[in-house]
Design a protein around this motif. Structure first.
Motif, PDB file in Angstrom:
ATOM      1  N   LYS A  24       4.008  15.079   6.552  1.00  0.00           N
ATOM      2  CA  LYS A  24       3.797  13.851   6.202  1.00  0.00           C
ATOM      3  C   LYS A  24       4.369  12.502   7.648  1.00  0.00           C
ATOM      4  CE  LYS A  24       4.767  13.517   2.635  1.00  0.00           C
ATOM      5  NZ  LYS A  24       5.098  15.325   2.381  1.00  0.00           N
ATOM      6  N   THR A  25       5.359  12.942   7.520  1.00  0.00           N
ATOM      7  CA  THR A  25       5.704  11.534   8.214  1.00  0.00           C
ATOM      8  C   THR A  25       5.839  11.765  10.044  1.00  0.00           C
ATOM      9  OG1 THR A  25       7.110  10.736   6.727  1.00  0.00           O
ATOM     10  CG2 THR A  25       7.772   9.512   8.521  1.00  0.00           C
ATOM     11  N   SER A  26       6.525  13.222  10.441  1.00  0.00           N
ATOM     12  CA  SER A  26       5.612  13.564  11.538  1.00  0.00           C
ATOM     13  C   SER A  26       4.934  13.349  12.265  1.00  0.00           C
ATOM     14  CB  SER A  26       6.490  14.938  11.555  1.00  0.00           C
ATOM     15  OG  SER A  26       8.530  15.609  11.344  1.00  0.00           O
ATOM     16  N   THR A  48      11.445  10.383   2.795  1.00  0.00           N
ATOM     17  CA  THR A  48      10.652   9.479   2.512  1.00  0.00           C
ATOM     18  C   THR A  48      10.730   8.808   1.461  1.00  0.00           C
ATOM     19  OG1 THR A  48       8.578  10.116   4.354  1.00  0.00           O
ATOM     20  CG2 THR A  48       8.343   8.802   2.484  1.00  0.00           C
ATOM     21  N   GLY A  71       6.776  12.739  -0.346  1.00  0.00           N
ATOM     22  CA  GLY A  71       6.244  13.969  -0.987  1.00  0.00           C
ATOM     23  C   GLY A  71       6.846  14.778  -2.371  1.00  0.00           C
ATOM     24  N   ASP A 126       3.490  25.585  15.203  1.00  0.00           N
ATOM     25  CA  ASP A 126       4.034  25.969  16.035  1.00  0.00           C
ATOM     26  C   ASP A 126       5.452  27.244  15.787  1.00  0.00           C
ATOM     27  OD1 ASP A 126       7.207  24.596  15.810  1.00  0.00           O
ATOM     28  OD2 ASP A 126       5.401  23.387  15.228  1.00  0.00           O
TER      29      ASP A 126
HETATM   30  N1  GTP Z   1       8.913  23.259  14.204  1.00  0.00           N
HETATM   31  C1  GTP Z   1       7.829  21.824  13.508  1.00  0.00           C
HETATM   32  N2  GTP Z   1       9.211  21.211  12.965  1.00  0.00           N
HETATM   33  C2  GTP Z   1       7.992  19.799  12.115  1.00  0.00           C
HETATM   34  C3  GTP Z   1       6.976  19.715  12.074  1.00  0.00           C
HETATM   35  N3  GTP Z   1       6.538  19.073  11.779  1.00  0.00           N
HETATM   36  C4  GTP Z   1       7.381  18.446  11.040  1.00  0.00           C
HETATM   37  N4  GTP Z   1       8.906  19.243  11.319  1.00  0.00           N
HETATM   38  C5  GTP Z   1       9.821  18.978  10.582  1.00  0.00           C
HETATM   39  O1  GTP Z   1       9.900  19.131   9.129  1.00  0.00           O
HETATM   40  C6  GTP Z   1      10.800  18.495   8.992  1.00  0.00           C
HETATM   41  C7  GTP Z   1       9.907  17.192   7.251  1.00  0.00           C
HETATM   42  O2  GTP Z   1       8.751  17.059   8.346  1.00  0.00           O
HETATM   43  P1  GTP Z   1       8.601  15.290   8.050  1.00  0.00           P
HETATM   44  O3  GTP Z   1       7.722  14.641   8.236  1.00  0.00           O
HETATM   45  O4  GTP Z   1       9.950  14.756   7.195  1.00  0.00           O
HETATM   46  O5  GTP Z   1       8.452  15.230   6.150  1.00  0.00           O
HETATM   47  P2  GTP Z   1       7.214  14.500   5.374  1.00  0.00           P
HETATM   48  O6  GTP Z   1       6.535  15.544   4.510  1.00  0.00           O
HETATM   49  O7  GTP Z   1       7.256  13.230   5.413  1.00  0.00           O
HETATM   50  O8  GTP Z   1       9.261  14.707   4.049  1.00  0.00           O
HETATM   51  P3  GTP Z   1       8.538  13.802   2.765  1.00  0.00           P
HETATM   52  O9  GTP Z   1       7.886  12.598   3.445  1.00  0.00           O
HETATM   53  O10 GTP Z   1      10.601  13.611   2.374  1.00  0.00           O
HETATM   54  O11 GTP Z   1       7.494  14.334   1.768  1.00  0.00           O
HETATM   55  C8  GTP Z   1      11.458  17.159   9.918  1.00  0.00           C
HETATM   56  O12 GTP Z   1      12.405  17.365  10.071  1.00  0.00           O
HETATM   57  C9  GTP Z   1      10.632  17.327  10.988  1.00  0.00           C
HETATM   58  O13 GTP Z   1      10.956  17.440  12.356  1.00  0.00           O
HETATM   59  C10 GTP Z   1       5.876  20.304  13.099  1.00  0.00           C
HETATM   60  O14 GTP Z   1       4.983  20.485  13.308  1.00  0.00           O
HETATM   61  N5  GTP Z   1       6.662  21.259  13.414  1.00  0.00           N
END
Ligand code: GTP
Ligand code: MG
Length: 646
Positions: A24-26, A48, A71, A126
């Motif tokens: 989500k954050t990414s 997060t 999450g 990916d």
């Molecule tokens: N290969 C790859 N890794 C990703 C991608 N999106 C996120 N990640 C990785 O997944 C992990 C979690 O990503 P976040 O964006 O922090 O996930 P989140 O959903 O925000 O997590 P919470 O907020 O804790 O629920 C990180 O290490 C990112 O680098 C993607 O599209 N491809």
């Protein structure tokens, strides 16, 4: 349909949703360039914890504000505070993991909050093969089938390679353009999700403005704390503005309030515009996949706006609610909440902490009905299904003879001041309610009941007290169910205008009432009056006068009081009464004396009237009180401009 509903919103709030680590954050960062994980702990753990905020500006002026939520299952509470005010849900599902527990829970929360639309981002594409991606896509489509997201776009993206991002952004903007702008004619309300201090400015709060407008210099209140403050400055997605309106993520700089005095969950609204309540009535829906039925008095976590409060649920008309069922319920909250009917809320079980249901608030200041009474069911059904006019009428029906102020109705209905005024005017025109004045209303049935009760009380009073001219207004009001002061005053005015009652000073009587004396009673009354008239400046005591007529009694005797009420006998001091004519003669003599001699002492008074000190002193004090004379040492002079001097 009004034109503004056809047009599009200029600000749309999108909330992320989805399982931990699904990207989500990414994704928010890839779309907006903003890293919403600000806390050191978030950086260290790579997750997060609390809400994050970012925005996108489209070339046509549309601003998409994004609330990024955590999450992690332990932070669903924070997620709930973030999605309260959103227009669209962006459900994020990692293609490699697919649907996970918080995917379902966040989806259920968005459904319970009645978020109207949204879309799915299938992230981390990916990391998977195309065949796998298709399987996950089908799986997700099936999950969404029974929900508000049925048939919504499911877009594959990779925040790492950037693949699919332009398409996602276009689709998001397209969806946002279909969001109708929120009305600004309701009472402004900003559920607070963050509080912080900005050096040189002081306390700043942020939240999504749920309704109405807020402008710089507005006088606001922090609910439920009752703190008042002025808006010193406003920001909307990073720009200073003079006014913010419904739907905008807003930062408000408040004057003279300490940061520690406010918390997430508080609500900013105009001073006096809302009520805080520890009792709310609502519809209750239990999710199909809740682990067990809800029982009467279950303790739950109650979430509305950005607030979370522990509560006991009292089911109405049933003792248990099974999965997938719905009922009416009353929440007894362990701390006050600030909300309006129509607001959606979510409940989570005490343990395990998971989302189990939610519903719509129906009443935030409910009447204290007995719980199982069918009356409560009928009342709640009306609040849920009635027209706005019926809802306003129902609230007034419940407040009975006390009626309700327009401000009270404003704080317990979601209609906004202008619409409420229209509704109330229409109800008054139809005769369903009665206006005490332009600010105070009472239901017709209560008004009729009060009228009937008042007339019955007057009749009973006259029957019990045939020789008394009337009942004191205050006593009548308190006997008539302690009717509200203004409501009662208006009733008497109407009854007087209709010639049904008469009031004199603070006494009220039926116009038809007259005192009828028996020949014996008449003899005593006439005898008393003659005695006092004859006695002139040296009247007898009440007991003496009554005794001479063969009646035992004091001044409290009803026949004696009749002459007092008629102002034939006037009380000079304690139980010393004079006949009205005798007193007038005395006053004339006194004034004549003073015109000539300028002043008078006790001895002169005794000589002038031929009486002893017993009468002279009280009489002198009486005329001071009547503003005929004024005291100068032991002597009296005429009061300049007084009753007798002019
Ligand atoms: N290969 C790859 N890794 C990703 C991608 N999106 C996120 N990640 C990785 O997944 C992990 C979690 O990503 P976040 O964006 O922090 O996930 P989140 O959903 O925000 O997590 P919470 O907020 O804790 O629920 C990180 O290490 C990112 O680098 C993607 O599209 N491809
Ligand atoms: Mg995150």
């Amino acid at each position: 349909m009004p034109a503004r509903l056809m047009s599009q919103a200029t600000h749309v709030v999108v909330g992320t949703a989805g399982h931990i680590d699904h990207g989500k954050t990414s994704l928010v960062k890839a779309l907006t360039g903003t890293d919403t994980d600000r806390l050191p702990e978030e950086k260290a753990r790579g997750i997060t914890i609390d809400l994050g905020f970012a925005f996108l500006e489209e070339p046509d002026g549309l601003t998409i504000e994004i609330v990024d939520v955590p999450g992690h299952e332990r932070f669903v509470k924070n997620m709930l505070a973030g999605v309260g005010g959103i227009d669209l849900a962006l459900l994020v599902i990692a293609a490699d993991e697919g649907v996970m527990p918080q995917t379902r829970e966040h989806l259920a929360i968005c459904s319970l909050l009645r978020i109207k639309a949204g879309m799915v981002a299938l992230t981390k594409t990916d990391m998977v093969e195309p065949d796998w991606l298709e399987l996950v896509k089908d799986d997700v489509a099936r999950l969404l089938e029974p929900t508000f997201l049925a048939g919504c776009p499911i877009l594959p993206v990779s925040s790492k390679t950037g693949q699919g991002l332009p398409e996602l952004r276009t689709a998001l903007a397209e969806l946002a353009r279909q969001v109708a702008p929120k009305g600004v004619d309701q009472t402004a309300r900003l559920p607070i999700d963050r509080v912080f201090t900005v050096k040189g400015f002081g306390t700043v709060i942020t939240g999504t403005l749920g309704a109405g407008r807020v402008a710089v210099d507005d006088r606001m209140e922090i609910y439920p704390r009752g703190l008042q403050s002025k808006v010193r400055g406003l920001q909307v997605h990073g720009h200073a503005v003079t006014q913010a309106q419904a739907g905008q993520r807003t930062a408000v700089n408040l004057q003279g309030i300490e940061r520690v005095a406010i918390e997430r969950g508080d609500v900013l609204a105009p001073a006096g515009g809302l009520v805080s309540s520890v009792l709310v009535d609502a519809t209750v829906e239990l999710l199909e996949d809740a682990p067990r039925p809800i029982k009467m008095r279950d303790r739950v976590r109650f979430h509305v706006g950005t607030q979370e409060v522990m509560a006991r649920l009292l089911l109405v008309g049933q003792t248990e609610l099974s999965q997938g069922g719905r009922a009416y319920g009353r929440f007894r909250l362990e701390a006050p909440v600030v909300a309006l009917p129509g607001d959606r809320y979510v409940i989570r079980s005490y343990s395990p902490i998971i989302t189990i249901g939610g519903g719509t608030l129906l009443d935030v200041a409910p009447p204290r009905f007995k719980r199982k009474a069918p009356a409560l069911l009928a009342h709640l059904t009306l609040l849920e299904t009635g027209t706005p006019g019926q809802v306003v009428e129902e609230h007034l029906r419940q407040t009975g003879a006390a009626g309700a102020r327009l401000a009270d109705l404003r704080a317990r209905t979601p209609f906004g001041p202008e619409r409420l005024r229209e509704l109330v005017d229409a109800l008054q025109q139809s005769g369903a309610i009665v206006g005490v004045d332009r600010e105070w209303y009472i239901h017709r049935a209560a008004s009729d009941r009060l009228r009937g009760e008042t007339l019955a009380l007057l009749e009973a009073f006259h029957a019990d007290n045939p020789l008394r001219g009337g009942i004191s207004r205050e006593e009548l009001r308190s006997r008539a169910g302690n009717a509200q002061e203004r409501v009662f005053a208006q009733l008497l005015t109407i009854l007087e205008a209709a010639g049904v009652v008469r009031s004199e000073k603070d006494q009220v009587r039926l116009a038809a009432h007259s005192i009828r004396l028996s020949p014996e009673q008449q003899r005593v009354v006439d005898g008393l009056e003659a005695d006092f008239r004859r006695a002139g400046a040296t009247p007898p005591s009440p007991e003496e006068a009554l005794g001479r007529l063969g009646v035992k009694g004091t001044e409290r005797h009803e026949l004696f009081q009749l002459l007092v009420a008629d102002r034939r006998l006037l009380r000079v001091k304690e139980s010393l009464y004079f006949h009205v004519e005798a007193l007038q003669t005395i006053q004339d003599k006194l004034v004549g004396h003073l015109r000539e001699k300028k002043d008078i002492g006790p001895a002169d008074m005794k000589d002038l009237l031929g009486v002893t000190r017993k009468y002279a002193i009280p009489l002198m004090e009486y005329f001071d009180g009547q503003r005929v004379t004024v005291r100068q040492g032991e002597r009296r002079v005429l009061r300049p401009g007084g009753t007798a001097a002019g």
